[in-house]
Design an enzyme around this catalytic site. Structure first.
Site, PDB file in Angstrom:
ATOM      1  N   HIS A 166      17.866  34.617  33.847  1.00 12.47           N
ATOM      2  CA  HIS A 166      19.146  35.327  33.943  1.00 12.47           C
ATOM      3  C   HIS A 166      19.298  36.151  35.216  1.00 12.47           C
ATOM      4  O   HIS A 166      20.399  36.318  35.722  1.00 12.47           O
ATOM      5  CB  HIS A 166      19.303  36.237  32.711  1.00 12.47           C
ATOM      6  CG  HIS A 166      20.714  36.546  32.365  1.00 12.47           C
ATOM      7  ND1 HIS A 166      21.144  36.722  31.074  1.00 12.47           N
ATOM      8  CD2 HIS A 166      21.823  36.722  33.127  1.00 12.47           C
ATOM      9  CE1 HIS A 166      22.437  36.995  31.059  1.00 12.47           C
ATOM     10  NE2 HIS A 166      22.870  37.001  32.300  1.00 12.47           N
ATOM     11  N   LYS A 208      20.019  31.511  28.600  1.00 12.18           N
ATOM     12  CA  LYS A 208      19.300  32.218  29.656  1.00 12.18           C
ATOM     13  C   LYS A 208      18.211  33.112  29.066  1.00 12.18           C
ATOM     14  O   LYS A 208      18.414  33.736  28.015  1.00 12.18           O
ATOM     15  CB  LYS A 208      20.273  33.084  30.469  1.00 12.18           C
ATOM     16  CG  LYS A 208      21.496  32.337  30.969  1.00 12.18           C
ATOM     17  CD  LYS A 208      22.486  33.282  31.638  1.00 12.18           C
ATOM     18  CE  LYS A 208      23.798  32.581  31.920  1.00 12.18           C
ATOM     19  NZ  LYS A 208      24.576  32.329  30.671  1.00 12.18           N
ATOM     20  N   GLY A 262      18.640  14.064  37.405  1.00 16.31           N
ATOM     21  CA  GLY A 262      19.288  12.930  36.769  1.00 16.31           C
ATOM     22  C   GLY A 262      20.008  13.231  35.473  1.00 16.31           C
ATOM     23  O   GLY A 262      20.689  12.361  34.924  1.00 16.31           O
ATOM     24  N   TYR A 305      23.298  38.206  25.650  1.00 15.36           N
ATOM     25  CA  TYR A 305      24.664  38.356  25.131  1.00 15.36           C
ATOM     26  C   TYR A 305      24.663  38.742  23.657  1.00 15.36           C
ATOM     27  O   TYR A 305      25.674  39.214  23.140  1.00 15.36           O
ATOM     28  CB  TYR A 305      25.460  37.058  25.283  1.00 15.36           C
ATOM     29  CG  TYR A 305      25.667  36.565  26.686  1.00 15.36           C
ATOM     30  CD1 TYR A 305      25.367  37.357  27.799  1.00 15.36           C
ATOM     31  CD2 TYR A 305      26.181  35.301  26.927  1.00 15.36           C
ATOM     32  CE1 TYR A 305      25.559  36.889  29.082  1.00 15.36           C
ATOM     33  CE2 TYR A 305      26.388  34.825  28.208  1.00 15.36           C
ATOM     34  CZ  TYR A 305      26.069  35.613  29.284  1.00 15.36           C
ATOM     35  OH  TYR A 305      26.261  35.141  30.558  1.00 15.36           O
ATOM     36  N   ASP A 343      27.828  27.723  27.272  1.00 16.87           N
ATOM     37  CA  ASP A 343      26.883  28.561  28.013  1.00 16.87           C
ATOM     38  C   ASP A 343      26.766  29.913  27.334  1.00 16.87           C
ATOM     39  O   ASP A 343      27.758  30.627  27.152  1.00 16.87           O
ATOM     40  CB  ASP A 343      27.371  28.751  29.449  1.00 16.87           C
ATOM     41  CG  ASP A 343      26.566  29.792  30.203  1.00 16.87           C
ATOM     42  OD1 ASP A 343      25.395  29.514  30.514  1.00 16.87           O
ATOM     43  OD2 ASP A 343      27.091  30.900  30.460  1.00 16.87           O
TER      44      ASP A 343
END
Length: 293
Positions: A105, A72, A8, A47, A42
């Protein structure tokens, strides 16, 4: 354009990706994206730029409730307690007290018991309200089958490599069968230049079929591909640090592709992966430690 996830929660279908964005460029890119109208960012622990994403968000001056933040958990933080701590590291770096979407990830199938434990930690974070939705990334149908058999909450999202040259219809079908949203990383084919992976790389952006359809609509090939994703019900996470391209990538809501055009783009699929194979063991790569906040 928004998408309602299987629990939802409403998520903007298009987000800015920051994979391979240098930390010193990331905060400016995020601020530019938010100024251009993006509300979905994102990132990922691996990273190395979550802190800069947070700086870009603060620079934009938007209320937290206006943003959808996705990050992630990296494999080295898999396991129940380590994954709970991964949430702490991520939120501290981002400067927020909750995440909209937290995903694993990689499936890391050679140590899948830790993957399961990590996902159970995501379930706890969801139950406690510390995340609004949970999911996975790079999971193939057999990974999903194993995960669903061992856990209680169906992932809201499965983020996978997906562009016109690699459409992964089997993954899309498996996701749809469990009401899991397919989210595309490398949605405009940038991963065809994934460093150190693959020798026979093809530039999706230079494809003649895409160029011809794009000209028909007065759009770029990148805009065309992003529209293709969204019209087929996927989420897409294009990456750029160029303010002009960032703005161009969200300017895709004033045209529509026909069924024939969508089919022509689908037909470009080569079935050839350009990024890493999720089933390939990469213990040294997965062992990369994620720094504390």
């Amino acid at each position: 354009m928004n998408i309602t996830l299987n629990n939802g929660i409403v998520m903007p279908a298009l987000g800015l990706g920051v994979f391979q964005s240098a930390p010193e460029e990331t905060s400016a890119a995020v601020a530019a994206a938010l100024a251009a109208g993006y509300r979905h960012i994102d990132t990922a622990a691996a990273y190395g730029n979550e802190r800069e994403v947070g700086e870009g968000i603060r620079r934009a001056g938007l209320d937290r409730s206006e943003l959808f933040l996705e990050t992630k958990v990296w494999v080295s933080d898999y396991g129940y307690e380590p994954t709970l701590h991964a949430w702490e590291k991520a939120t501290r770096k981002l400067g927020v007290d909750y995440l909209d979407l937290l995903i694993l990830h990689q499936p890391a199938p050679d140590g899948f018991e830790k993957t399961i434990a990590a996902y159970k930690a995501l379930e706890t974070l969801l139950a406690e309200g510390r995340v609004r939705a949970i999911g996975v990334s790079n999971f193939m149908p057999h990974h999903l089958e194993q995960l669903l058999a061992a856990t209680d909450v169906v992932p809201a999202v499965n983020q996978v490599e997906l562009h016109p040259y690699f459409t992964q219809p089997d993954v899309q079908s498996a996701n749809a069968a469990s009401d899991i949203l397919t989210q595309a990383w490398s949605p405009i084919g940038g991963i065809t230049f994934y460093p150190g992976w693959g020798d026979d790389r093809q530039n999706v952006m230079a494809d003649s079929t895409l160029a011809a359809i794009a000209r028909t609509h007065g759009k770029s090939p990148a805009q065309l591909m992003l529209r293709w994703h969204l019209q087929q019900g996927r989420s897409a996470i294009p990456k750029s640090t160029n303010p002009v391209r960032i703005a161009e990538n969200i300017d895709i809501f004033d045209f529509e592709l026909s069924a024939a055009e969508l089919a022509s783009i689908d037909a470009l699929n080569t079935g050839k992966r350009s990024g890493p194979d999720p089933d390939m063991p990469r213990p040294e790569f997965f062992a990369k430690a994620i720094p504390e906040a």
